[in-house]
Design a protein around this motif. Structure first.
Motif, PDB file in Angstrom:
ATOM      1  N   ASP A 188       0.988  -1.286  -0.049  1.00  0.00           N
ATOM      2  CA  ASP A 188      -0.106   0.020   0.016  1.00  0.00           C
ATOM      3  C   ASP A 188       0.917   1.182  -0.172  1.00  0.00           C
ATOM      4  O   ASP A 188       0.592   2.129  -0.812  1.00  0.00           O
ATOM      5  CB  ASP A 188      -0.926   0.061   1.262  1.00  0.00           C
ATOM      6  CG  ASP A 188      -2.074  -1.045   0.953  1.00  0.00           C
ATOM      7  OD1 ASP A 188      -2.224  -1.379  -0.172  1.00  0.00           O
ATOM      8  OD2 ASP A 188      -2.848  -1.435   2.082  1.00  0.00           O
ATOM      9  N   PRO A 189       2.003   1.193   0.649  1.00  0.00           N
ATOM     10  CA  PRO A 189       2.780   2.575   0.743  1.00  0.00           C
ATOM     11  C   PRO A 189       3.428   2.651  -0.527  1.00  0.00           C
ATOM     12  O   PRO A 189       3.417   3.966  -1.237  1.00  0.00           O
ATOM     13  CB  PRO A 189       3.653   2.338   1.795  1.00  0.00           C
ATOM     14  CG  PRO A 189       3.078   1.410   2.669  1.00  0.00           C
ATOM     15  CD  PRO A 189       2.303   0.329   2.107  1.00  0.00           C
ATOM     16  N   LEU A 190       3.923   1.580  -1.344  1.00  0.00           N
ATOM     17  CA  LEU A 190       4.494   1.606  -2.457  1.00  0.00           C
ATOM     18  C   LEU A 190       3.505   2.167  -3.639  1.00  0.00           C
ATOM     19  O   LEU A 190       3.877   2.782  -4.259  1.00  0.00           O
ATOM     20  CB  LEU A 190       5.089   0.176  -3.009  1.00  0.00           C
ATOM     21  CG  LEU A 190       6.326  -0.163  -2.314  1.00  0.00           C
ATOM     22  CD1 LEU A 190       6.657  -1.609  -2.477  1.00  0.00           C
ATOM     23  CD2 LEU A 190       7.490   0.862  -2.507  1.00  0.00           C
ATOM     24  N   VAL A 191       2.331   1.737  -3.466  1.00  0.00           N
ATOM     25  CA  VAL A 191       1.126   2.234  -4.446  1.00  0.00           C
ATOM     26  C   VAL A 191       0.856   3.537  -3.974  1.00  0.00           C
ATOM     27  O   VAL A 191       0.839   4.344  -5.323  1.00  0.00           O
ATOM     28  CB  VAL A 191       0.199   1.264  -4.167  1.00  0.00           C
ATOM     29  CG1 VAL A 191      -1.034   1.902  -4.916  1.00  0.00           C
ATOM     30  CG2 VAL A 191       0.073  -0.135  -4.650  1.00  0.00           C
ATOM     31  N   TRP A 192       0.818   4.138  -3.074  1.00  0.00           N
ATOM     32  CA  TRP A 192       0.428   5.363  -2.850  1.00  0.00           C
ATOM     33  C   TRP A 192       1.596   6.436  -3.321  1.00  0.00           C
ATOM     34  O   TRP A 192       1.726   7.417  -3.838  1.00  0.00           O
ATOM     35  CB  TRP A 192       0.205   5.852  -1.362  1.00  0.00           C
ATOM     36  CG  TRP A 192      -1.085   5.329  -0.916  1.00  0.00           C
ATOM     37  CD1 TRP A 192      -1.551   4.342  -0.311  1.00  0.00           C
ATOM     38  CD2 TRP A 192      -2.390   5.950  -1.275  1.00  0.00           C
ATOM     39  NE1 TRP A 192      -2.988   4.190   0.026  1.00  0.00           N
ATOM     40  CE2 TRP A 192      -3.618   5.282  -0.828  1.00  0.00           C
ATOM     41  CE3 TRP A 192      -2.701   7.188  -2.134  1.00  0.00           C
ATOM     42  CZ2 TRP A 192      -4.796   5.648  -0.900  1.00  0.00           C
ATOM     43  CZ3 TRP A 192      -3.979   7.244  -2.471  1.00  0.00           C
ATOM     44  CH2 TRP A 192      -5.180   6.748  -1.817  1.00  0.00           C
ATOM     45  N   GLY A 218       3.777   5.638  -5.830  1.00  0.00           N
ATOM     46  CA  GLY A 218       3.653   5.527  -7.182  1.00  0.00           C
ATOM     47  C   GLY A 218       2.422   6.548  -7.904  1.00  0.00           C
ATOM     48  O   GLY A 218       2.733   7.136  -8.833  1.00  0.00           O
ATOM     49  N   HIS A 219       1.504   6.593  -7.154  1.00  0.00           N
ATOM     50  CA  HIS A 219       0.359   7.107  -7.509  1.00  0.00           C
ATOM     51  C   HIS A 219       0.838   8.845  -7.394  1.00  0.00           C
ATOM     52  O   HIS A 219       0.521   9.625  -8.355  1.00  0.00           O
ATOM     53  CB  HIS A 219      -0.951   7.297  -6.491  1.00  0.00           C
ATOM     54  CG  HIS A 219      -1.745   5.976  -6.669  1.00  0.00           C
ATOM     55  ND1 HIS A 219      -1.481   5.203  -7.896  1.00  0.00           N
ATOM     56  CD2 HIS A 219      -2.537   5.147  -5.974  1.00  0.00           C
ATOM     57  CE1 HIS A 219      -2.083   4.038  -7.772  1.00  0.00           C
ATOM     58  NE2 HIS A 219      -3.013   4.125  -6.634  1.00  0.00           N
ATOM     59  N   PRO A 224      -0.051   0.566 -13.846  1.00  0.00           N
ATOM     60  CA  PRO A 224      -1.338   0.881 -13.141  1.00  0.00           C
ATOM     61  C   PRO A 224      -1.047   1.607 -11.985  1.00  0.00           C
ATOM     62  O   PRO A 224      -1.940   2.116 -11.331  1.00  0.00           O
ATOM     63  CB  PRO A 224      -1.873  -0.817 -12.903  1.00  0.00           C
ATOM     64  CG  PRO A 224      -1.188  -1.392 -13.901  1.00  0.00           C
ATOM     65  CD  PRO A 224       0.043  -0.827 -14.276  1.00  0.00           C
ATOM     66  N   VAL A 225       0.304   1.297 -11.183  1.00  0.00           N
ATOM     67  CA  VAL A 225       0.457   2.173 -10.138  1.00  0.00           C
ATOM     68  C   VAL A 225       0.701   3.581 -10.476  1.00  0.00           C
ATOM     69  O   VAL A 225       0.450   4.626  -9.775  1.00  0.00           O
ATOM     70  CB  VAL A 225       1.692   1.530  -9.401  1.00  0.00           C
ATOM     71  CG1 VAL A 225       1.937   2.258  -8.232  1.00  0.00           C
ATOM     72  CG2 VAL A 225       1.132   0.010  -8.875  1.00  0.00           C
ATOM     73  N   PRO A 243      -1.553   8.469 -13.839  1.00  0.00           N
ATOM     74  CA  PRO A 243      -1.960   9.414 -13.335  1.00  0.00           C
ATOM     75  C   PRO A 243      -3.388   9.669 -13.379  1.00  0.00           C
ATOM     76  O   PRO A 243      -4.268  10.130 -12.709  1.00  0.00           O
ATOM     77  CB  PRO A 243      -1.024  10.699 -13.814  1.00  0.00           C
ATOM     78  CG  PRO A 243      -0.673  10.433 -14.901  1.00  0.00           C
ATOM     79  CD  PRO A 243      -0.526   8.647 -14.995  1.00  0.00           C
ATOM     80  N   TRP A 244      -3.918   9.356 -14.856  1.00  0.00           N
ATOM     81  CA  TRP A 244      -5.307   9.530 -14.864  1.00  0.00           C
ATOM     82  C   TRP A 244      -6.109   8.632 -14.166  1.00  0.00           C
ATOM     83  O   TRP A 244      -7.175   9.070 -13.804  1.00  0.00           O
ATOM     84  CB  TRP A 244      -5.536   9.297 -16.589  1.00  0.00           C
ATOM     85  CG  TRP A 244      -4.775  10.294 -17.367  1.00  0.00           C
ATOM     86  CD1 TRP A 244      -4.804  11.670 -17.288  1.00  0.00           C
ATOM     87  CD2 TRP A 244      -3.643  10.046 -17.996  1.00  0.00           C
ATOM     88  NE1 TRP A 244      -4.106  12.300 -18.009  1.00  0.00           N
ATOM     89  CE2 TRP A 244      -3.162  11.479 -18.472  1.00  0.00           C
ATOM     90  CE3 TRP A 244      -2.690   8.958 -18.281  1.00  0.00           C
ATOM     91  CZ2 TRP A 244      -1.909  11.509 -19.453  1.00  0.00           C
ATOM     92  CZ3 TRP A 244      -1.509   9.172 -19.050  1.00  0.00           C
ATOM     93  CH2 TRP A 244      -1.166  10.289 -19.649  1.00  0.00           C
ATOM     94  N   ARG A 245      -5.587   7.351 -13.927  1.00  0.00           N
ATOM     95  CA  ARG A 245      -6.262   6.328 -13.178  1.00  0.00           C
ATOM     96  C   ARG A 245      -6.673   6.957 -11.753  1.00  0.00           C
ATOM     97  O   ARG A 245      -7.470   6.652 -11.079  1.00  0.00           O
ATOM     98  CB  ARG A 245      -5.723   4.919 -13.248  1.00  0.00           C
ATOM     99  CG  ARG A 245      -6.630   3.959 -12.672  1.00  0.00           C
ATOM    100  CD  ARG A 245      -6.294   2.478 -13.216  1.00  0.00           C
ATOM    101  NE  ARG A 245      -7.140   1.588 -12.907  1.00  0.00           N
ATOM    102  CZ  ARG A 245      -7.167   0.547 -13.567  1.00  0.00           C
ATOM    103  NH1 ARG A 245      -6.427   0.286 -14.255  1.00  0.00           N
ATOM    104  NH2 ARG A 245      -8.102  -0.657 -13.004  1.00  0.00           N
ATOM    105  N   THR A 246      -5.404   7.360 -11.364  1.00  0.00           N
ATOM    106  CA  THR A 246      -5.434   7.935  -9.817  1.00  0.00           C
ATOM    107  C   THR A 246      -6.366   9.181  -9.646  1.00  0.00           C
ATOM    108  O   THR A 246      -7.121   8.928  -8.688  1.00  0.00           O
ATOM    109  CB  THR A 246      -3.945   8.521  -9.456  1.00  0.00           C
ATOM    110  OG1 THR A 246      -3.133   7.332  -9.683  1.00  0.00           O
ATOM    111  CG2 THR A 246      -4.022   8.925  -8.059  1.00  0.00           C
TER     112      THR A 246
END
Length: 459
Positions: A78-82, A84-85, A135-136, A139-142
Motif C-alpha cells: 500500500d505505501p508503494l502504491v501511494w 507511485g500514485h 497501473p500504479v 496519473p489519470w487512473r489515480t
C-alpha cells in the motif's frame, strides 16, 4: 473535420518531429545485404524446425508453468502504491506546467524528456523486462479513482477497439506534429488526451475504461505479459520470460489481435520512414499527388497517412490469412478465428524486440538529460548532456529483433500443443504463422540495415 484539421496545422507540420524520428547514420554492412537478410530469416526457420522436435507435452507445460514466489511485500504494498500514485500525478502536473513555462529546448524540457525518454522508450523496456508498473503510476487512473464515476455501462461490443484507434491516432500525431521538438504542442496533446481519458473513466468507470479503451493501459498490460515478474493472487511470481504468452486470457477478441499487430506495425513504420528508402518512397509519392493539392506539406501529410493505414492493413491482413491457412492445413474443427486468437500473444515478444531495437539507443542517449531535468525541473542546464550510443548498439538492436522472434517461435509452439491433440497437427498449424514471423523478421532487419535519414517535409 479531417480536412479542416490539416488546413489548421499546415504551418506546424513543417516543424517536424525530430527527437524520436531522427536517426544516426549507420555503418555499411560488412556482408552482402541478401546474405544478411537470408541469415536472419533462416535463423527463425531453423529455430522453428528445432522447436518442432520438442514434442513432450509435459516438458512444454512444465517450462511455461514454472514459477517461484518472491518474499511477500504485502506490508509495503500500500505505501508503494501511494508513492507511485503521487509520482505519476506529480509528473503529469509538472509536464503540463513546464511545457508552457519551462525551457523550450527539446533536450532540456522535462515535458518532452519524460514523455519520450520516459514513457515512450524507458517504461516499456521496464515493462517487458521486469513487469507492468503502469497501473500504479497511471496519473489519470489515480485522478479518476477519487471522483464519482460509472454513470454508463461500457458497451461490450466495443471491446478494445477504442484503444486500437487511440494507439493509431497517437502514432499518427507523433509522426505529423512537432510534439517531440515543441513542448507547447506536446502539452496540447497531453491536455486533449487527459480530457478524453478522464471523461471516459468517469463516464464508464476507471476499471472498464482503463482495461478496454485507454491505449496506454492496454499497451503496458500486453507488454507486461512478456515480463518474468507477474502479480497473481497478491503475490509476485517469477516466471520464465514469455510464459504468460501461452495463456488464453491475453487475447479474447479481434480487437486484441488488431492492437498487437498495431504495436508491431507502428514500430516498423517509424523505422521505415527514418531510412533512405523511406525518404525516397515518401518523396516519390508526394510528387504523384494531383496538382489540385498545391501545398506540399498537405500532400506529405496525406502520403504519410496513406502509408501508415495501408501498411497496417497489410500486416493485419497477413496475420488473419495465416490463421485461415493454418485451419485449412490442419483440417481441424477449431475455427480460424480461435486459432488466430491463440497465436496472437506470442507476437508480443516480437513487438518487444522491435521496441528495444528502436528505442534503446534513444533512452541511453537522453538518460543523462532526463536525470538532470528531474533533479532540477525548474532550472535545467542550458546544455544538457546527451550521450552517443557505442557502435555495438547496432548489433544489440539486431540481436533484440532475433531474440524476440525466437521467443515468439517457442511460445507459438507451446500454444499449438495446448490447442491440438495431435503432435503432427500441432506442428503443421504453426507453418503459416512461422512464415509471417519470417516476413516480419526480414522486413525489420532490412530496415535496421538501411542508412538513417530524416523524414522529408517534417523537419
Amino acid at each position: 473535420m479531417w480536412v479542416a484539421l490539416l488546413m489548421f496545422v499546415v504551418d506546424t507540420v513543417a516543424a517536424g518531429n525530430g527527437l524520436t524520428l531522427s536517426k544516426q547514420s549507420r555503418d555499411t554492412l560488412a556482408v552482402p545485404q541478401w546474405l544478411y537478410l537470408a541469415t536472419g530469416g533462416a535463423t527463425i526457420g531453423a529455430s522453428a524446425l528445432l522447436a518442432s522436435f520438442v514434442t513432450d507435452r509435459a516438458f512444454i507445460r512444465y517450462l511455461h508453468s514454472w514459477s517461484r514466489t518472491l518474499p511477500s511485500i504485502e506490508r509495503w504494498w500500500d505505501p508503494l502504491v501511494w508513492i507511485g500514485h503521487g509520482l505519476g500525478v506529480a509528473a503529469l502536473v509538472l509536464s503540463v506546467f513546464l511545457g508552457f513555462a519551462g525551457p523550450q529546448l527539446p533536450t532540456a524540457s522535462l515535458t518532452i524528456l519524460l514523455t519520450f525518454a520516459g514513457v515512450r522508450a524507458g517504461l516499456p523496456i521496464v515493462t517487458y523486462f521486469v513487469g507492468n508498473v503502469w497501473p500504479v503510476l497511471n496519473p489519470w487512473r489515480t485522478i479518476a479513482a477519487i471522483l464519482p464515476s460509472g454513470y454508463r455501462e461500457y458497451p461490450d461490443s466495443l471491446q478494445r477497439w477504442p484503444a486500437v484507434g487511440g494507439l493509431l491516432v497517437l502514432v499518427w500525431v507523433e509522426v505529423i506534429f512537432p510534439i517531440s521538438t515543441v513542448p507547447t504542442v506536446l502539452v496540447m496533446v497531453i491536455l486533449i488526451y487527459s480530457t478524453i481519458t478522464i471523461t471516459g473513466a468517469l463516464l464508464f468507470g476507471p476499471e472498464s475504461w482503463f482495461d478496454n479503451a485507454d491505449p496506454l493501459s492496454v499497451l503496458f498490460r500486453l507488454y507486461g505479459a512478456v515480463a518474468p515478474l507477474q502479480r497473481e493472487n497478491d503475490e509476485i511470481q517469477v516466471k520464465l520470460p514469455g510464459s504468460d504468452l501461452r495463456s488464453s486470457d491475453v487475447v479474447t477478441d479481434v480487437s486484441d489481435v488488431a492492437f498487437i499487430i498495431a504495436l508491431i506495425w507502428e514500430l516498423t513504420y517509424s523505422g521505415f520512414i527514418t531510412t533512405s528508402a523511406g525518404v525516397t518512397t515518401v518523396e516519390t509519392l508526394v510528387s504523384f499527388i494531383p496538382a489540385m493539392v498545391a501545398n506540399v506539406e498537405v500532400r506529405a501529410v496525406l502520403v504519410y497517412t496513406i502509408l501508415f493505414v495501408c501498411g497496417y492493413a497489410v500486416f493485419l491482413g497477413a496475420y488473419w490469412y495465416a490463421g485461415r491457412l493454418s485451419r485449412r492445413g490442419t483440417g481441424t474443427y477449431i475455427t480460424a478465428r480461435t486459432i488466430a486468437f491463440q497465436f496472437a500473444p506470442p507476437l508480443l515478444a516480437i513487438a518487444a524486440g522491435y521496441h528495444f531495437a528502436h528505442y534503446a539507443g534513444l533512452f541511453v542517449s537522453l538518460s543523462p538529460a532526463l536525470t538532470m531535468a528531474l533533479t532540477s525541473p525548474l532550472s535545467p542546464p542550458a546544455n544538457p548532456l546527451v550521450l552517443s550510443p557505442p557502435s555495438w548498439f547496432e548489433g544489440l538492436g539486431i540481436a533484440s529483433v532475433l531474440i524476440g522472434h525466437l521467443l515468439a517461435i517457442w511460445a507459438a509452439h507451446a500454444v499449438a500443443y495446448d490447442l491440438f491433440s495431435s503432435r503432427l497437427v500441432a506442428i503443421r498449424s504453426q507453418y503459416p504463422f512461422i512464415a509471417v514471423m519470417i516476413g516480419y523478421t526480414v522486413i525489420s532487419l532490412w530496415i535496421i540495415s538501411l542508412p538513417g535519414a530524416i523524414p522529408p517535409y517534417l523537419s
